[in-house]
Design an enzyme around this catalytic site. Structure first.
Site, short mmCIF file in Angstrom:
data_model
loop_
_atom_site.label_atom_id
_atom_site.label_comp_id
_atom_site.label_asym_id
_atom_site.label_seq_id
_atom_site.Cartn_x
_atom_site.Cartn_y
_atom_site.Cartn_z
N ASP A 2 0.88 -1.18 0.00
CA ASP A 2 0.00 0.00 0.00
C ASP A 2 0.91 1.22 0.00
O ASP A 2 2.15 1.10 -0.11
CB ASP A 2 -0.92 0.00 1.24
CG ASP A 2 -2.23 0.76 0.99
OD1 ASP A 2 -2.16 1.98 0.74
OD2 ASP A 2 -3.31 0.14 1.03
N HIS A 49 -12.27 -0.63 -7.89
CA HIS A 49 -13.49 0.20 -7.88
C HIS A 49 -13.22 1.64 -7.43
O HIS A 49 -14.08 2.50 -7.55
CB HIS A 49 -14.60 -0.45 -7.04
CG HIS A 49 -14.43 -0.33 -5.56
ND1 HIS A 49 -15.48 -0.52 -4.68
CD2 HIS A 49 -13.36 -0.04 -4.79
CE1 HIS A 49 -15.06 -0.35 -3.44
NE2 HIS A 49 -13.78 -0.07 -3.48
C1 LIG Z 1 -10.41 1.18 -0.54
S1 LIG Z 1 -8.83 1.03 0.19
C2 LIG Z 1 -8.59 -0.72 0.26
C3 LIG Z 1 -7.52 -1.12 1.23
C4 LIG Z 1 -7.30 -2.62 1.39
N1 LIG Z 1 -6.97 -3.27 0.13
C5 LIG Z 1 -8.51 -3.24 2.03
O1 LIG Z 1 -9.30 -3.86 1.33
O2 LIG Z 1 -8.70 -3.09 3.25
C6 LIG Z 1 -7.80 1.53 -1.12
C7 LIG Z 1 -6.35 1.49 -0.77
O3 LIG Z 1 -5.59 1.87 -1.93
C8 LIG Z 1 -4.44 2.52 -1.47
N2 LIG Z 1 -3.84 3.31 -2.54
C9 LIG Z 1 -4.31 4.45 -3.10
N3 LIG Z 1 -3.48 4.90 -4.05
C10 LIG Z 1 -2.44 4.02 -4.10
C11 LIG Z 1 -1.27 3.94 -4.90
N4 LIG Z 1 -0.99 4.85 -5.83
N5 LIG Z 1 -0.44 2.89 -4.71
C12 LIG Z 1 -0.73 1.95 -3.77
N6 LIG Z 1 -1.83 1.96 -2.98
C13 LIG Z 1 -2.68 3.00 -3.14
C14 LIG Z 1 -4.98 3.38 -0.34
O4 LIG Z 1 -3.96 3.82 0.53
C15 LIG Z 1 -5.98 2.47 0.32
O5 LIG Z 1 -5.43 1.76 1.40
#
Ligand SMILES: C[S@@+](CC[C@H](N)C(=O)[O-])C[C@H]1O[C@@H](n2cnc3c(N)ncnc32)[C@H](O)[C@@H]1O
Length: 386
Positions: free
Chosen positions: A254, A294
Site C-alpha cells: 500500500d 473500484h
Molecule cells: C479502498 S482502500 C482498500 C484497502 C485494502 N486493500 C482493504 O481492502 O482493506 C484503497 C487502498 O488503496 C491505497 N492506494 C491508493 N493509491 C495508491 C497507490 N498509488 N499505490 C498503492 N496503494 C494505493 C490506499 O492507501 C488504500 O489503502
C-alpha cells in the site's frame, strides 16, 4: 373484527419470533434480512418513507455524532454500561440537561431507529435501538451502541461527517455544473469540490491523517465483514502459528503512510508500493486486490492493471480482483450505494461483469471467471495474463 385482530397478532408474533441466531449460516440469515427490507418497502406509505429518509435518519446520525463527540458511549462503558437515568448521563458527559432530558434530542435515540410500538403483548426488545429505554428517562446501552466503541464501527460516524455527508451534499450541484456527466479525473471530483482540494483522495488522506485514520478504520470494518466469505484464517494464527513459512512469502502493499500504520503481524512482509509504477514482486502465484479497482475510473484502473501485468507469470500467476460485480438486473442495494459512494468519493465506480471483462482484456489479461458467494454482493473476478 375479532378474526382480523387475531391474524394481525399472529403476523406480528411470527415476525417478532425471528432472531439472527435462528440461522445456521450468515448466508441463511441474509435471505430473511433481504425479505424484511422488501417487507418494509411494501408496508411503508410514501409519507413514512420520505419522513424516514429526510427526517429521522438525518436526525439519528446527527445525534450519534453528538454522542460520539461527547464520548457518551466511552464514558458509559467506563462505568460498566449500567442502566442509568438521564440525570446521571447528563452529569457524565457534561451537557445541558435539556439534551438528554425527557423531551431532549439525544434521549430520542431509541425512538428513531426501527422502534415500532405494537402493544404490551408483543415484545419490542429485539429492535435495533441505539439505546434501550428501560423505563421513563432510564436507559441502557445496546449491542449496537457498545459496538461503536470499536474503531472499525465507531469511526464510520466520523467518516460520515468528514467525508460522506460533505460529498453527497455537493453531488447534485457538481453533476448539474458538469452536464450530468460522472467525473473522470480522480484529482478533480465531487469530494475535491466539497473539500476545496486538488489531488486524489489518498493524497488528501496522507495530508490529513486524522481523516485518513477514520477511512482506514472503516476499511477494517468492511474487511472484517467480508473475510467470512473468503475462508480467511485470522491473520495472527495464519502468520504466527499455522503457516509461518507461507506467511513469510506474503507481501502487503500500500502507500507508505498506510503500510507504516498497518497492524499486519510478522512474518508477513510489509512493502510500500505505488501501484501506478511497475510491480517489483515478480512471478508470484497470486496478486490479490481487494477494494482497489473500484476506486478508479477507466484510465487509472487500466494503468494499475498495466503496471502489474508484466510481473505475472504466464500460465501460473493469478489475479483475483475482489470488488462488487454488478448484475445486469436487480443489483443488491449495497452495490448501488457503494457505486454512488465511489463516484462521489474517489471518482470510482462499481463494474458489471462486461465492464470488468473489457477493462481486464484491454490491459492484457484473460478474463477467466467470476466467483460469487451467497454471503456478499462482492465477488471475485479471476484473471490471468493473456
Ligand atoms: C479502498 S482502500 C482498500 C484497502 C485494502 N486493500 C482493504 O481492502 O482493506 C484503497 C487502498 O488503496 C491505497 N492506494 C491508493 N493509491 C495508491 C497507490 N498509488 N499505490 C498503492 N496503494 C494505493 C490506499 O492507501 C488504500 O489503502
Amino acid at each position: 373484527m375479532a378474526g382480523s385482530k387475531k391474524s394481525l397478532d399472529s403476523v406480528i408474533k411470527n415476525l417478532d419470533s425471528i432472531k439472527a441466531d435462528d440461522f445456521d449460516t450468515d448466508g441463511d440469515r441474509n435471505k430473511p434480512l433481504l425479505a424484511a427490507y422488501a417487507l418494509v418497502s411494501r408496508l411503508e406509505t410514501p409519507w413514512e418513507t420520505v419522513s424516514r429518509l429526510c427526517m429521522s435518519q438525518p436526525a439519528l446520525v446527527a445525534s450519534l455524532k453528538t454522542a460520539k463527540d461527547l464520548q457518551l458511549f466511552e464514558k458509559w462503558d467506563s462505568i460498566g454500561n449500567s442502566t442509568e437515568d438521564s440525570d446521571k448521563l447528563t452529569a457524565m458527559v457534561n451537557c445541558d440537561p435539556s439534551l438528554l432530558g425527557q423531551s431532549g434530542a439525544l434521549n430520542k435515540f431509541q425512538l428513531q431507529d426501527q422502534n415500532i410500538s405494537i402493544g404490551s403483548d408483543s415484545p419490542t426488545s429485539g429492535n435495533k435501538h441505539v439505546l434501550q429505554e428501560v423505563s421513563a428517562n432510564v436507559f441502557k446501552p445496546t449491542e449496537f451502541s457498545i459496538s461503536l466503541l470499536q474503531p472499525k464501527f465507531g469511526e464510520w460516524i466520523n467518516w460520515l461527517y468528514n467525508g460522506s455527508l460533505p460529498s453527497f451534499h455537493k453531488m447534485p450541484e457538481f453533476l448539474q455544473n458538469n452536464d450530468y456527466k460522472p467525473p473522470t479525473n480522480p484529482a478533480n471530483g465531487i469530494f475535491q469540490d466539497a473539500k476545496g482540494y486538488k489531488g486524489d483522495l489518498f493524497h488528501y488522506y496522507a495530508e490529513h491523517p486524522r481523516e485518513g485514520n477514520s477511512f482506514n478504520q472503516l476499511m477494517d470494518g468492511i474487511m472484517a465483514r467480508q473475510a467470512s466469505r473468503l475462508d480467511v484464517i485470522p491473520a495472527d494464527s495464519f502468520c504466527k502459528w499455522v503457516y509461518p513459512d507461507t506467511a513469510a512469502r506474503l507481501y502487503l502493499q500500500d502507500l507508505p503512510g498506510v503500510i507504516a500504520n498497518s497492524k499486519c503481524p510478522e512474518p508477513v512482509n510489509k512493502m510500500a508500493h505505488d501501484f501506478f509504477t511497475p510491480q517489483p514482486i515478480k512471478g508470484a502465484r497470486v496478486y490479490y486486490m481487494h477494494s482497489i479497482v473500484h476506486d478508479w475510473s477507466e484510465k487509472p484502473a487500466h494503468k494499475i492493471l498495466e503496471m502489474l501485468r508484466d510481473a505475472l507469470k504466464l500460465g501460473y500467476s493469478k489475479l483475483p480482483i475482489d470488488d462488487h460485480v454488478v448484475p445486469d438486473k436487480s443489483a443488491h442495494h449495497q452495490t448501488t450505494f457503494f457505486d454512488l459512494t465511489m463516484m462521489a468519493f474517489v471518482v470510482g465506480q462499481e463494474r458489471t461483469e462486461t465492464e470488468f471483462r473489457t477493462l481486464i482484456e484491454a490491459a492484457g489479461y484473460r478474463f477467466v471467471k467470476v466467483w460469487r458467494s451467497p454471503l456478499a454482493p462482492q465477488a471475485i473476478v479471476e484473471a490471468e495474463v493473456a
